[in-house]
Design an enzyme around this catalytic site. Structure first.
Site, short mmCIF file in Angstrom:
data_model
loop_
_atom_site.label_atom_id
_atom_site.label_comp_id
_atom_site.label_asym_id
_atom_site.label_seq_id
_atom_site.Cartn_x
_atom_site.Cartn_y
_atom_site.Cartn_z
N GLU A 1 -12.27 3.31 -1.41
CA GLU A 1 -11.79 4.42 -2.20
C GLU A 1 -11.01 4.20 -3.09
O GLU A 1 -11.16 5.10 -4.33
CB GLU A 1 -10.76 5.13 -1.39
CG GLU A 1 -11.36 6.07 -0.38
CD GLU A 1 -9.69 6.47 0.90
OE1 GLU A 1 -8.72 6.13 0.30
OE2 GLU A 1 -9.76 6.45 1.85
N VAL A 2 -11.13 2.87 -3.24
CA VAL A 2 -10.15 2.49 -4.71
C VAL A 2 -11.79 1.30 -5.83
O VAL A 2 -11.62 0.69 -4.69
CB VAL A 2 -9.46 1.94 -4.85
CG1 VAL A 2 -8.87 1.68 -6.54
CG2 VAL A 2 -7.75 3.10 -4.12
N ASN B 1 -12.61 -3.20 2.07
CA ASN B 1 -14.50 -1.96 1.95
C ASN B 1 -14.71 -2.44 0.45
O ASN B 1 -14.35 -2.54 -0.46
CB ASN B 1 -13.65 -0.71 2.26
CG ASN B 1 -12.37 -0.68 3.16
OD1 ASN B 1 -13.05 -1.06 3.92
ND2 ASN B 1 -11.12 0.12 3.26
N ASP C 1 0.80 -1.47 0.16
CA ASP C 1 -0.32 0.02 0.06
C ASP C 1 0.81 1.33 0.08
O ASP C 1 2.09 1.38 0.55
CB ASP C 1 -0.81 0.17 1.00
CG ASP C 1 -1.65 0.85 1.25
OD1 ASP C 1 -2.97 0.62 1.49
OD2 ASP C 1 -1.70 1.90 0.90
N HIS D 1 -9.89 -5.35 -3.47
CA HIS D 1 -9.46 -5.07 -3.25
C HIS D 1 -9.39 -5.85 -1.84
O HIS D 1 -10.36 -4.85 -0.87
CB HIS D 1 -7.46 -4.76 -2.87
CG HIS D 1 -8.28 -2.76 -2.67
ND1 HIS D 1 -9.38 -2.00 -3.81
CD2 HIS D 1 -8.53 -2.55 -1.18
CE1 HIS D 1 -10.08 -0.97 -2.36
NE2 HIS D 1 -9.45 -0.97 -1.40
N HIS E 1 -6.78 -5.07 1.94
CA HIS E 1 -5.82 -5.37 2.62
C HIS E 1 -5.34 -6.18 3.63
O HIS E 1 -5.51 -6.87 4.19
CB HIS E 1 -6.29 -4.35 3.64
CG HIS E 1 -6.88 -2.47 3.12
ND1 HIS E 1 -6.04 -1.80 2.77
CD2 HIS E 1 -8.15 -2.84 2.35
CE1 HIS E 1 -6.29 -1.00 1.84
NE2 HIS E 1 -8.20 -0.97 2.28
P1 DGP Z 1 -9.83 1.18 0.09
O1 DGP Z 1 -10.03 2.53 0.72
O2 DGP Z 1 -10.35 0.51 0.80
O3 DGP Z 1 -10.06 1.71 -1.15
O4 DGP Z 1 -8.07 1.81 0.25
C1 DGP Z 1 -7.48 2.03 -1.03
C2 DGP Z 1 -5.80 1.86 -0.52
O5 DGP Z 1 -5.51 1.97 -2.00
C3 DGP Z 1 -5.84 2.80 0.06
O6 DGP Z 1 -4.97 2.43 1.50
C4 DGP Z 1 -3.73 3.34 -0.40
C5 DGP Z 1 -4.26 3.04 -1.07
N1 DGP Z 1 -3.59 2.90 -2.34
C6 DGP Z 1 -4.42 4.45 -3.71
N2 DGP Z 1 -3.43 4.80 -4.17
C7 DGP Z 1 -2.48 3.90 -4.41
C8 DGP Z 1 -1.46 3.90 -5.22
O7 DGP Z 1 -1.09 4.20 -6.29
N3 DGP Z 1 -0.59 2.70 -5.15
C9 DGP Z 1 -0.89 2.29 -4.31
N4 DGP Z 1 0.47 0.98 -3.43
N5 DGP Z 1 -1.33 2.36 -3.14
C10 DGP Z 1 -2.80 2.82 -2.95
#
Ligand code: DGP
Length: 120
Positions: free
Chosen positions: A101-102, A93, A33, A106, A108
């Site tokens: 957020e994304v 999430n 992350d 995914h 974690h």
């Molecule tokens: P969520 O809230 O579960 O959608 O978390 C998204 C996670 O993705 C957050 O912990 C930060 C991570 N993240 C966002 N952008 C990037 C990226 O460009 N690269 C990586 N490695 N992680 C990212």
């Protein structure tokens, strides 16, 4: 929710954005992350285009689902946080109330130290 082909993890899968890769096979990619919340904070994503767990379970092939969950455990072993190495927490999430957020499925993986309260 329709899959956004330009989300950040889609770009990582296409190689348009770099990541610190941990593991990859035909079905999944795992990487660190970008904003770690614990000593170890990894992400595991399927290569298929699924927005979240519900979309995945409804639309993915059984093989994709099997490979995805197997990969989470495999990555935990690779990172030395598995059940014999102290343990870890995994979470996903989902949508708005879940704080996603994304919009690409995914999980974690948090480890390397006590993770603490289940939810805040
Ligand atoms: P969520 O809230 O579960 O959608 O978390 C998204 C996670 O993705 C957050 O912990 C930060 C991570 N993240 C966002 N952008 C990037 C990226 O460009 N690269 C990586 N490695 N992680 C990212």
């Amino acid at each position: 929710m329709e899959y956004d082909k330009n989300n950040i993890f889609a770009k990582i899968l296409k190689g348009e954005i770099p990541c610190k890769k941990i593991y990859e096979n035909d079905y999944v990619l795992s990487f660190h992350d970008v904003n770690p919340q614990k000593k170890i904070h990894a992400l595991v994503i399927p290569k298929g285009q699924y927005t979240d767990l519900d979309d995945f379970v409804q639309n993915a092939k059984e093989k994709e689902i099997y490979e995805f969950f197997k990969a989470i455990s495999h990555v935990a072993k690779m990172l030395k946080v598995s059940n014999v190495d102290g343990g870890y927490r995994t979470l996903s999430n989902i949508a708005n109330n879940g704080g996603q957020e994304v919009p690409h499925l995914h999980f974690h993986i948090f480890g390397g130290e006590k993770i603490g309260k289940m939810v805040s």
